[in-house]
Scaffold this motif. Structure first.
Motif, mmCIF file in Angstrom:
data_model
loop_
_atom_site.group_PDB
_atom_site.id
_atom_site.type_symbol
_atom_site.label_atom_id
_atom_site.label_comp_id
_atom_site.label_asym_id
_atom_site.label_seq_id
_atom_site.Cartn_x
_atom_site.Cartn_y
_atom_site.Cartn_z
ATOM 1 N N ALA A 1 1.258 -0.986 -0.015
ATOM 2 C CA ALA A 1 0.105 0.090 -0.320
ATOM 3 C C ALA A 1 1.219 1.911 0.180
ATOM 4 O O ALA A 1 0.344 1.685 -0.549
ATOM 5 C CB ALA A 1 -1.190 -0.329 1.076
ATOM 6 N N LEU A 2 2.272 1.094 0.699
ATOM 7 C CA LEU A 2 2.718 2.915 1.017
ATOM 8 C C LEU A 2 3.130 2.844 -0.613
ATOM 9 O O LEU A 2 3.459 3.373 -1.082
ATOM 10 C CB LEU A 2 3.944 2.646 1.991
ATOM 11 C CG LEU A 2 5.366 2.946 1.567
ATOM 12 C CD1 LEU A 2 4.164 4.485 2.082
ATOM 13 C CD2 LEU A 2 5.542 3.284 2.925
ATOM 14 N N ALA A 3 3.896 1.235 -0.651
ATOM 15 C CA ALA A 3 4.497 1.796 -2.391
ATOM 16 C C ALA A 3 3.437 2.031 -3.544
ATOM 17 O O ALA A 3 3.923 3.352 -4.444
ATOM 18 C CB ALA A 3 4.865 0.208 -2.977
ATOM 19 N N GLU A 4 2.617 1.851 -3.721
ATOM 20 C CA GLU A 4 1.263 2.353 -4.300
ATOM 21 C C GLU A 4 0.823 4.323 -4.212
ATOM 22 O O GLU A 4 0.749 4.640 -4.626
ATOM 23 C CB GLU A 4 -0.408 1.816 -4.219
ATOM 24 C CG GLU A 4 -1.160 1.828 -5.280
ATOM 25 C CD GLU A 4 -1.771 1.111 -5.358
ATOM 26 O OE1 GLU A 4 -3.811 2.420 -5.073
ATOM 27 O OE2 GLU A 4 -2.407 0.348 -4.626
ATOM 28 N N GLU A 5 1.271 4.321 -2.459
ATOM 29 C CA GLU A 5 0.454 5.834 -2.728
ATOM 30 C C GLU A 5 2.194 6.340 -2.681
ATOM 31 O O GLU A 5 2.134 7.451 -3.925
ATOM 32 C CB GLU A 5 0.818 5.721 -1.176
ATOM 33 C CG GLU A 5 0.243 7.473 -0.683
ATOM 34 C CD GLU A 5 0.135 7.073 1.181
ATOM 35 O OE1 GLU A 5 0.768 8.413 1.375
ATOM 36 O OE2 GLU A 5 -0.283 5.971 1.541
ATOM 37 N N LEU A 6 3.287 6.118 -2.522
ATOM 38 C CA LEU A 6 4.505 6.351 -4.243
ATOM 39 C C LEU A 6 4.418 5.943 -4.886
ATOM 40 O O LEU A 6 5.002 6.701 -5.668
ATOM 41 C CB LEU A 6 5.693 6.148 -2.908
ATOM 42 C CG LEU A 6 5.730 6.245 -1.203
ATOM 43 C CD1 LEU A 6 7.456 5.720 -0.315
ATOM 44 C CD2 LEU A 6 6.018 7.542 -1.019
ATOM 45 N N GLY A 7 4.157 5.591 -5.451
ATOM 46 C CA GLY A 7 3.684 5.546 -7.133
ATOM 47 C C GLY A 7 4.946 4.935 -7.238
ATOM 48 O O GLY A 7 5.637 5.088 -8.179
ATOM 49 N N CYS A 8 5.678 3.437 -6.541
ATOM 50 C CA CYS A 8 6.678 3.371 -6.951
ATOM 51 C C CYS A 8 6.203 1.283 -6.683
ATOM 52 O O CYS A 8 5.247 1.157 -5.969
ATOM 53 C CB CYS A 8 8.186 3.534 -6.622
ATOM 54 S SG CYS A 8 7.867 3.084 -4.530
ATOM 55 N N SER A 9 7.264 0.427 -7.115
ATOM 56 C CA SER A 9 7.511 -1.143 -7.158
ATOM 57 C C SER A 9 8.107 -1.080 -5.750
ATOM 58 O O SER A 9 8.392 -0.656 -4.723
ATOM 59 C CB SER A 9 7.537 -1.428 -8.450
ATOM 60 O OG SER A 9 9.477 -1.325 -8.118
ATOM 61 N N LEU A 10 7.739 -2.162 -4.753
ATOM 62 C CA LEU A 10 8.064 -2.426 -3.730
ATOM 63 C C LEU A 10 9.867 -2.981 -3.741
ATOM 64 O O LEU A 10 10.071 -2.494 -2.902
ATOM 65 C CB LEU A 10 7.171 -3.907 -3.793
ATOM 66 C CG LEU A 10 6.003 -4.228 -2.742
ATOM 67 C CD1 LEU A 10 5.795 -5.983 -2.716
ATOM 68 C CD2 LEU A 10 6.503 -3.509 -1.485
ATOM 69 N N GLU A 11 10.155 -3.312 -5.244
ATOM 70 C CA GLU A 11 11.975 -3.045 -5.775
ATOM 71 C C GLU A 11 12.255 -2.111 -5.163
ATOM 72 O O GLU A 11 13.057 -1.464 -4.619
ATOM 73 C CB GLU A 11 11.841 -4.048 -7.054
ATOM 74 C CG GLU A 11 11.674 -4.864 -6.996
ATOM 75 C CD GLU A 11 10.171 -5.305 -7.199
ATOM 76 O OE1 GLU A 11 9.824 -4.303 -7.419
ATOM 77 O OE2 GLU A 11 10.103 -6.715 -6.358
ATOM 78 N N LYS A 12 11.470 -1.139 -5.547
ATOM 79 C CA LYS A 12 12.040 0.693 -5.410
ATOM 80 C C LYS A 12 12.182 1.154 -4.188
ATOM 81 O O LYS A 12 12.432 1.711 -3.447
ATOM 82 C CB LYS A 12 11.344 1.699 -6.566
ATOM 83 C CG LYS A 12 11.812 1.486 -7.720
ATOM 84 C CD LYS A 12 11.890 2.538 -8.952
ATOM 85 C CE LYS A 12 12.045 2.592 -10.317
ATOM 86 N NZ LYS A 12 11.641 3.286 -10.676
ATOM 87 N N LEU A 13 10.570 0.449 -3.607
ATOM 88 C CA LEU A 13 10.726 1.092 -2.375
ATOM 89 C C LEU A 13 11.642 0.365 -1.447
ATOM 90 O O LEU A 13 12.239 1.181 -0.205
ATOM 91 C CB LEU A 13 9.375 0.655 -1.383
ATOM 92 C CG LEU A 13 9.065 0.515 -0.181
ATOM 93 C CD1 LEU A 13 8.649 2.092 0.052
ATOM 94 C CD2 LEU A 13 8.156 0.151 0.049
ATOM 95 N N ALA A 14 11.948 -0.716 -1.571
ATOM 96 C CA ALA A 14 13.526 -0.999 -0.861
ATOM 97 C C ALA A 14 14.567 -0.136 -1.041
ATOM 98 O O ALA A 14 15.281 -0.406 -0.099
ATOM 99 C CB ALA A 14 14.205 -2.355 -1.291
#
Length: 126
Positions: free
Chosen positions: A38-51
């Motif tokens: 959900a956070l990745a979606e809110e930021l508009g990025c993938s889980l990999e980019k979130l990592a």
């Protein structure tokens, strides 16, 4: 390109360091009850980019906008969305931790009194 095996572990452990975005993301998810997805979606990025973002240093106050812009360009996230997450955590981190019900008794009584007050009370006191 595949992500290195250590990325997930490093991203998770970055949440223990207040100077990282990993800490910000962990606290934000805790405060808002959100998943990493959900956070990745809110930021508009993938889980990999979130990592990868989690490993970044938090923007400094002196150059906040500039650092947001650099992070946004590097990881293709909207700077204003990232700023909102960071500021949300900064505000909640400085608020006092909620206490037990027994300790809040005085404050609760005050709030009840404030709720009991109505506009009719103004007319009666005039």
């Amino acid at each position: 390109m595949t992500n290195p095996k250590w990325l997930e572990v490093a991203a998770r452990s970055s949440g223990q360091h207040t100077w990282t975005l990993g800490y910000v993301f962990e606290k934000y998810r805790e405060y808002k009850g959100k998943s990493a997805e959900a956070l990745a979606e809110e930021l508009g990025c993938s889980l990999e980019k979130l990592a990868w973002l989690s490993l970044c240093r938090r923007p400094s106050e002196e150059r906040f906008a500039e650092h947001l812009e650099q992070i946004g360009n590097r990881f293709e996230v909207k700077p204003h969305r990232l700023a909102a997450v960071i500021r949300h955590v900064e505000v909640l981190d400085v608020l006092p931790v909620s206490r037990d019900a027994n300790e809040e008794e005085g404050e609760e009584s005050f709030l009840l009194a404030a709720r009991d007050y109505t506009d009719e009370d103004d007319e009666t006191n005039s």
